[in-house]
Write a protein that holds these residues in place. Sequence first.
Motif, mmCIF file in Angstrom:
data_model
loop_
_atom_site.group_PDB
_atom_site.id
_atom_site.type_symbol
_atom_site.label_atom_id
_atom_site.label_comp_id
_atom_site.label_asym_id
_atom_site.label_seq_id
_atom_site.Cartn_x
_atom_site.Cartn_y
_atom_site.Cartn_z
ATOM 1 N N ILE A 82 36.166 33.877 59.792
ATOM 2 C CA ILE A 82 36.298 34.523 61.024
ATOM 3 C C ILE A 82 37.943 35.099 61.121
ATOM 4 N N PRO A 83 38.319 36.061 61.264
ATOM 5 C CA PRO A 83 39.460 36.656 61.355
ATOM 6 C C PRO A 83 40.503 35.733 62.109
ATOM 7 N N TYR A 84 41.635 35.351 61.447
ATOM 8 C CA TYR A 84 42.842 34.700 62.070
ATOM 9 C C TYR A 84 42.838 34.979 63.395
ATOM 10 N N SER A 85 42.830 36.328 63.901
ATOM 11 C CA SER A 85 43.530 36.534 65.314
ATOM 12 C C SER A 85 42.321 36.180 66.205
ATOM 13 N N ASP A 86 41.387 36.040 65.811
ATOM 14 C CA ASP A 86 40.145 35.688 66.524
ATOM 15 C C ASP A 86 39.624 34.295 66.590
ATOM 16 N N TYR A 87 39.858 33.387 65.489
ATOM 17 C CA TYR A 87 39.466 32.267 65.088
ATOM 18 C C TYR A 87 39.492 31.441 66.228
ATOM 19 N N GLU A 88 40.838 30.964 66.944
ATOM 20 C CA GLU A 88 40.910 29.922 67.861
ATOM 21 C C GLU A 88 40.330 30.183 69.001
ATOM 22 N N ILE A 89 40.245 31.474 69.581
ATOM 23 C CA ILE A 89 39.613 31.741 70.838
ATOM 24 C C ILE A 89 37.965 31.433 70.531
ATOM 25 N N ARG A 90 37.313 31.950 69.392
ATOM 26 C CA ARG A 90 35.975 31.868 69.164
ATOM 27 C C ARG A 90 35.565 30.345 69.097
ATOM 28 N N LEU A 91 36.590 29.656 68.426
ATOM 29 C CA LEU A 91 36.122 28.038 68.114
ATOM 30 C C LEU A 91 36.081 27.420 69.466
ATOM 31 N N ARG A 92 37.180 27.712 70.177
ATOM 32 C CA ARG A 92 37.383 27.011 71.413
ATOM 33 C C ARG A 92 36.082 27.424 72.408
ATOM 34 N N THR A 93 35.783 28.529 72.521
ATOM 35 C CA THR A 93 34.513 29.210 73.132
ATOM 36 C C THR A 93 33.366 28.390 72.861
ATOM 37 N N GLU A 94 33.087 28.186 71.584
ATOM 38 C CA GLU A 94 32.153 27.472 71.198
ATOM 39 C C GLU A 94 31.969 26.018 71.528
ATOM 40 N N LEU A 95 33.199 25.360 71.247
ATOM 41 C CA LEU A 95 33.161 23.948 71.536
ATOM 42 C C LEU A 95 32.981 23.756 73.066
ATOM 43 N N ALA A 96 33.548 24.736 73.847
ATOM 44 C CA ALA A 96 33.318 24.450 75.341
ATOM 45 C C ALA A 96 31.885 24.871 75.628
ATOM 46 N N ALA A 97 31.184 25.562 74.979
ATOM 47 C CA ALA A 97 29.795 25.791 75.240
ATOM 48 C C ALA A 97 28.928 24.759 74.752
ATOM 49 N N GLY A 98 29.340 23.816 74.103
ATOM 50 C CA GLY A 98 28.673 22.912 73.332
ATOM 51 C C GLY A 98 27.855 23.242 72.169
ATOM 52 N N ASN A 99 28.413 24.253 71.721
ATOM 53 C CA ASN A 99 27.674 25.065 70.228
ATOM 54 C C ASN A 99 28.559 25.215 69.276
ATOM 55 N N PRO A 100 29.218 24.076 68.751
ATOM 56 C CA PRO A 100 30.071 24.258 67.745
ATOM 57 C C PRO A 100 29.637 24.056 66.096
ATOM 58 N N PRO A 101 30.489 24.394 65.200
ATOM 59 C CA PRO A 101 29.665 24.182 64.113
ATOM 60 C C PRO A 101 29.944 22.732 63.547
ATOM 61 N N SER A 332 32.542 16.687 66.769
ATOM 62 C CA SER A 332 31.999 15.563 67.248
ATOM 63 C C SER A 332 30.442 15.502 67.509
ATOM 64 N N LYS A 333 29.939 16.878 67.972
ATOM 65 C CA LYS A 333 28.631 17.295 68.445
ATOM 66 C C LYS A 333 27.730 17.405 66.989
ATOM 67 N N SER A 334 28.318 17.361 66.033
ATOM 68 C CA SER A 334 27.539 17.589 64.800
ATOM 69 C C SER A 334 26.363 16.574 64.434
ATOM 70 N N LYS A 335 25.011 17.014 64.255
ATOM 71 C CA LYS A 335 24.100 16.284 64.159
ATOM 72 C C LYS A 335 23.865 15.542 62.705
ATOM 73 N N HIS A 336 24.817 16.091 61.730
ATOM 74 C CA HIS A 336 24.806 15.876 60.490
ATOM 75 C C HIS A 336 26.134 15.439 59.995
ATOM 76 N N PRO A 337 26.753 14.370 60.405
ATOM 77 C CA PRO A 337 28.127 13.820 60.099
ATOM 78 C C PRO A 337 28.217 13.239 58.656
ATOM 79 N N GLN A 338 27.121 12.774 58.261
ATOM 80 C CA GLN A 338 27.240 12.382 57.097
ATOM 81 C C GLN A 338 27.178 13.350 55.916
ATOM 82 N N GLU A 339 26.289 14.278 56.047
ATOM 83 C CA GLU A 339 25.998 15.429 55.173
ATOM 84 C C GLU A 339 27.526 16.217 55.196
ATOM 85 N N ALA A 340 28.072 16.244 56.400
ATOM 86 C CA ALA A 340 29.215 17.096 56.768
ATOM 87 C C ALA A 340 30.448 16.328 55.775
ATOM 88 N N TRP A 341 30.692 15.139 55.781
ATOM 89 C CA TRP A 341 31.345 14.478 55.211
ATOM 90 C C TRP A 341 31.334 14.685 53.564
#
Length: 441
Positions: A82-101, A332-341
């Motif tokens: 994601i482009p740097y200028s949009d990254y923080e806004i998009r990330l915080r939006t998805e975190l607030a919506a409960g749908n983060p990466p 924190s909402k990842s369903k696959h923390p072991q695989e992510a690590w």
Amino acid sequence: MKKWFTIFAIILLGILVYALSSFDTFSGSTQKEKAEKPKSSKRTELTFWRNSGNTAENKAFEELVSVFEKANPDISVNMKSIPYSDYEIRLRTELAAGNPPDILTIDSPTLALYANTGSLLSIDPFMRKEGQIDDIPASTLRGLSYKGQIYLAPIVESSIALYYNRHLFKDAGIPYPSEDPKNPLTWDEVLEIAKKVNNPAKDVVGIDPAQGFNDGESPAYFKTPLLWQFGANILSPDGTTASGYLDSKEALDALQFYQDLYHKNAVAAFELPPAAFESGKLAMTVLGSWTLADLEKNHPEFKLGEDFGVTPLPKDKYQFVPNGGWALGITSKSKHPQEAWKFIKYVTSYEGMKKYVTITGDVPARYSVAKDFPELNKYPKNIFLQQTQKYSRNRPVTPAYPVVSDAIRKLFEDVGIGGKDVKTSAKEAVEKINAGLKEIQ
């Protein structure tokens, strides 16, 4: 009649036996095939968000994902750049919506903002058990930790140094400064050099002390070290106030020195022409470790050792440089923390980091990787490496960091461009930061 009935019964029994036999054979064959076939397991799908980098950084991540997936066929990594200028806004939006990466990159100074809201998973147990943290500088780990817990894993580090134009130094009869990372010029020495090379008649500016006046995180990254070098801090050790720290005598001395470069001594300019350093219109400038590759690629005619040189970042009472960069974490909402690590562990391991640095030329965050690159242990890259490992500090780790960063940007603009009283400007910055801290608390 009885005879035909007996014959019919025998035939029927034979058919039944054959059918049962055939079924058993077919069933046995199927079970055997199932046993021989590998069990079909559903692949774990990981989503990975990161800010878009330059061409080399993008290539490095693509190769790391490819190597990881080949070694782990049961895991796929869906990477989104994601482009740097949009990254923080998009990330915080998805975190607030409960749908983060599942996995994300975070610029280390903003770590506490995400950790404090519960958006990040602490990877402290993973890092301490499998992250080989003894191979990572303590200053780097402090910048990736919040309230004693490690939340991010690093790939590379960053540093800045003083670049100088060799022709302008030679014409002014100024000896080239030391190439020893442990022997920087003092800011007073830099000022005297700037006075000698500064030449308004030829539009030559003595120094750009901290990357001019930009937006974003650049002002805090480049300008905060001046406060540290004069013995000041932005926040109290417990991170609860800026009072008595950003407005301390040491801070005011640093701000006054900075202001005098532009106003009293007039050796710095508010605006510079494009490529001022490369064209011989700027004698000294503070630039990042990544600039070496940029100059080689975009200005190949402007050569290190012939046209310009690099010397450690100047000091005052203390020798300090900034560190920090984009690091990997797990939401924190990842369903696959072991695989992510498992993915993060590979990317930030010796093997993964070495591959990344081979492609990008950046400063690695591990001692072991740095040792394997001869160029990092020779001038000029050894300056950036040793500064990172021995003299670096973190910008404040606080949930209110966005407020802190903006206050630092405005503070240096006020005393630099505006020429405002440094004490008044510092007081205003302290009030702004304290209000942000109070809101968080």
